[in-house]
Design an enzyme around this catalytic site. Structure first.
Site, PDB file in Angstrom:
ATOM      1  N   HIS A 244      -9.612   4.346  -3.181  1.00 26.36           N
ATOM      2  CA  HIS A 244      -9.197   4.324  -1.599  1.00 26.36           C
ATOM      3  C   HIS A 244     -10.012   4.597  -0.674  1.00 26.36           C
ATOM      4  O   HIS A 244     -10.961   5.446  -1.161  1.00 26.36           O
ATOM      5  CB  HIS A 244      -7.727   5.182  -1.569  1.00 26.36           C
ATOM      6  CG  HIS A 244      -6.495   4.518  -2.190  1.00 26.36           C
ATOM      7  ND1 HIS A 244      -5.468   4.331  -1.574  1.00 26.36           N
ATOM      8  CD2 HIS A 244      -6.224   3.776  -3.348  1.00 26.36           C
ATOM      9  CE1 HIS A 244      -4.646   3.705  -2.295  1.00 26.36           C
ATOM     10  NE2 HIS A 244      -4.954   3.402  -3.482  1.00 26.36           N
TER      11      HIS A 244
ATOM     12  N   ASN B 283      -9.878  -0.686  -1.416  1.00 27.66           N
ATOM     13  CA  ASN B 283      -9.011  -0.756  -0.355  1.00 27.66           C
ATOM     14  C   ASN B 283     -10.070  -0.650   0.809  1.00 27.66           C
ATOM     15  O   ASN B 283     -10.796   0.126   1.245  1.00 27.66           O
ATOM     16  CB  ASN B 283      -8.047   0.359  -0.147  1.00 27.66           C
ATOM     17  CG  ASN B 283      -6.891   0.266  -1.147  1.00 27.66           C
ATOM     18  OD1 ASN B 283      -7.033  -0.526  -2.004  1.00 27.66           O
ATOM     19  ND2 ASN B 283      -5.809   0.788  -0.876  1.00 27.66           N
TER      20      ASN B 283
ATOM     21  N   HIS C 278      -9.545   8.075   4.177  1.00 27.73           N
ATOM     22  CA  HIS C 278      -9.296   6.971   5.019  1.00 27.73           C
ATOM     23  C   HIS C 278     -10.058   7.157   6.355  1.00 27.73           C
ATOM     24  O   HIS C 278     -10.315   8.388   7.011  1.00 27.73           O
ATOM     25  CB  HIS C 278      -7.965   6.885   5.571  1.00 27.73           C
ATOM     26  CG  HIS C 278      -6.662   6.504   4.440  1.00 27.73           C
ATOM     27  ND1 HIS C 278      -5.845   7.317   3.879  1.00 27.73           N
ATOM     28  CD2 HIS C 278      -7.081   5.659   3.327  1.00 27.73           C
ATOM     29  CE1 HIS C 278      -5.143   6.445   2.866  1.00 27.73           C
ATOM     30  NE2 HIS C 278      -6.202   5.607   2.383  1.00 27.73           N
TER      31      HIS C 278
ATOM     32  N   GLU D  56      -4.032   7.580   8.136  1.00 30.16           N
ATOM     33  CA  GLU D  56      -3.890   5.944   8.094  1.00 30.16           C
ATOM     34  C   GLU D  56      -2.464   5.714   8.305  1.00 30.16           C
ATOM     35  O   GLU D  56      -1.732   6.320   7.606  1.00 30.16           O
ATOM     36  CB  GLU D  56      -4.417   5.308   6.935  1.00 30.16           C
ATOM     37  CG  GLU D  56      -4.346   3.728   6.871  1.00 30.16           C
ATOM     38  CD  GLU D  56      -4.894   3.250   5.518  1.00 30.16           C
ATOM     39  OE1 GLU D  56      -5.928   2.108   5.812  1.00 30.16           O
ATOM     40  OE2 GLU D  56      -4.337   3.753   4.411  1.00 30.16           O
TER      41      GLU D  56
ATOM     42  N   ASP E  70       0.872  -1.281  -0.060  1.00 32.36           N
ATOM     43  CA  ASP E  70      -0.035  -0.120   0.207  1.00 32.36           C
ATOM     44  C   ASP E  70       1.094   1.303  -0.015  1.00 32.36           C
ATOM     45  O   ASP E  70       2.116   1.241   0.072  1.00 32.36           O
ATOM     46  CB  ASP E  70      -1.020  -0.074   1.198  1.00 32.36           C
ATOM     47  CG  ASP E  70      -2.081   0.827   0.965  1.00 32.36           C
ATOM     48  OD1 ASP E  70      -2.424   1.317   0.058  1.00 32.36           O
ATOM     49  OD2 ASP E  70      -3.047   0.935   2.110  1.00 32.36           O
ATOM     50  N   HIS E  71       0.309   2.353   0.165  1.00 36.04           N
ATOM     51  CA  HIS E  71       0.954   3.708   0.213  1.00 36.04           C
ATOM     52  C   HIS E  71       2.367   3.800   0.487  1.00 36.04           C
ATOM     53  O   HIS E  71       2.809   3.353   1.483  1.00 36.04           O
ATOM     54  CB  HIS E  71       0.203   4.747   1.020  1.00 36.04           C
ATOM     55  CG  HIS E  71      -1.392   4.804   0.854  1.00 36.04           C
ATOM     56  ND1 HIS E  71      -1.581   6.156   0.014  1.00 36.04           N
ATOM     57  CD2 HIS E  71      -2.533   4.340   1.148  1.00 36.04           C
ATOM     58  CE1 HIS E  71      -2.956   6.076  -0.264  1.00 36.04           C
ATOM     59  NE2 HIS E  71      -3.295   5.043   0.645  1.00 36.04           N
TER      60      HIS E  71
END
Length: 440
Positions: A320, A342, A278, A234, A161-162
């Site tokens: 996302h 996600n 998020h 997040e 992820d990110h």
């Protein structure tokens, strides 16, 4: 991204079961030279032994998919109007819950690690200087996924992820591991990586992504890049105070990405911002605009002219901040080329809620090692055995993920039918005989 027409026109597209003995000719260009089970000498029967599925392209197989198999899977999702749940995991227990949920829903799944989740997987007591704990933790998780995904008989995209600019050394370490793995096995260790440079100038974002795409596509790894910023907080990244306009991508920006990346490879997806946040917030606090994705597809198709794909969806988008999103927004986005969503906050809660409810139910048995309502000399080991509360967390997560698979129209995709009951499973002393019972 992805070659137009590579997807199948309906979920009923035929791909017959191929037995393991006929495997070699059916393997995709970046498929393991042998199954993990073959390499490790572990049993591989029933669905594990399959080389393809009744309803999927032949390149899509049980276990981790990359290269052409991954492209075919994502194209199949776009062509058939579903998206694949992508779940952040921080433990082998969470991974197993995702695999169980995928098989119960007869569907593919994406398992992904953040840098913080990777570090936790490696152990918080391990020094993370130069991200060595995060690199080792992600690699450890990858081998767990590779070993167990085959056993559950489901296709898995193994993703990270990110990754902000400061975290690029983490991805560099994972890419080096995939390159070594590719040399030995003909397939990368990971399926895909996300490079999130949305906080950098767009020119720098694109330039760095081009370099990584050139490196990654050589061994069949897909790049996910982000445009615009996903709000909220997040994994230590706090975007709660970013300007509102940064939460929405522009068609011109998305086209610029498409134009620059496509000549290098079609192995990329775009996490374009359309108000995504998020976390979970009260109704009305998040304003999603899925039509931004539709306008981008139309804009790019117009630019491509006769070279535009027949479905007029040249870009594969990623959603996302899926946790807590309105179902109408989710379903609308599927029509605009979203192939991945996600999920993290909702599965964090489901795992915790399973443990919380277990503790509430057996509270009086969990206060001391000896002594409970049945008597002062009664032992409580069968209640505080960590497998009991962990299984409660897994079961709650499997149930929550069923909702996600349904929301994303990602059910009954593979053609395997219902998941059979597990046999030779010892019963749980607390819950009694049941699927997933524990030998305690």
């Amino acid at each position: 991204a992805f070659a137009p027409g590579a997807g199948h026109s309906s979920v009923a597209a035929k791909a017959s079961f191929v037995p393991a003995s006929a495997a070699v000719s059916a393997r995709s260009p970046t498929q393991l030279s042998e199954k993990m089970a073959e390499e490790l000498g572990t049993p591989c029967e029933d669905e594990c032994a399959l080389e393809s599925y009744p309803n999927m392209p032949e390149s899509v197989h049980p276990g981790v998919v990359s290269g052409q198999g991954q492209i075919d899977l994502l194209n199949h999702a776009k062509a058939n109007g579903y998206a694949i749940p992508a779940v952040n995991c921080v433990s082998s227990s969470g991974i197993n819950a995702c695999l169980e949920a995928a098989r119960k829903n007869d569907a593919p799944v994406i398992i992904q690690f953040s840098s913080g989740g990777s570090q936790f997987y490696g152990g918080k007591g391990l020094d993370n200087n130069n991200y060595k704990a995060a690199i080792a933790g992600a690699i450890s998780g990858a081998f767990h996924v590779r070993t167990m995904a085959e056993q559950y008989g489901v296709p898995v995209i193994l993703h990270t992820d990110h990754c902000a600019k400061k975290l690029l050394p983490w991805i560099d370490g994972l890419l080096a591991a995939s390159e070594r793995y590719y040399e030995k096995h003909g397939e990368p260790l990971f399926s895909s990586h996300m490079i999130d440079l949305s906080e950098e100038p767009i020119e720098e974002n694109i330039a760095i992504c081009k370099d990584y795409l050139a490196r990654m596509s050589k061994i069949g790894i897909l790049l996910e890049m982000e445009l615009g910023i996903t709000g909220g907080e997040e994994d230590g990244v706090d975007n709660t105070d970013v300007p509102l306009e940064d939460l929405y991508s522009k068609p011109e920006e998305i086209y610029e990405v498409f134009k620059e990346l496509t000549p290098i490879s079609d192995m990329f997806t775009v996490a374009a911002a359309f108000g995504n946040v998020h976390g979970v917030y009260s109704p009305g606090n998040v304003k999603l605009e899925p039509k931004i994705l539709s306008r981008a597809q139309e804009y790019i198709s117009d630019k491509l002219g006769d070279d535009a794909p027949a479905d007029k969806k040249p870009v594969s988008f990623v959603f996302h901040g899926g946790s807590g999103s309105d179902l109408d927004d989710i379903r609308e986005s599927l029509g605009y080329g979203v192939i991945k969503m996600n999920i993290d906050t909702d599965t964090q809660w489901s795992y915790w809620e399973g443990i919380k409810n277990f503790e509430n139910k057996y509270h009086d048995y969990l206060q001391t090692q000896i002594g409970n309502p049945e008597g002062p000399e009664k032992p409580n080991k069968k209640y505080y055995d960590p497998r009991e509360c962990m299984r409660a967390g897994e079961t709650a997560t499997v149930e929550r993920l069923e909702q996600s698979f349904a929301d994303l129209r990602c059910q009954n995709i593979l053609g395997l039918g219902e998941m059979g009951e597990a046999t030779n499973v010892l019963e749980s002393s607390v819950f009694g005989p049941r699927k997933g019972g524990l030998p305690v």
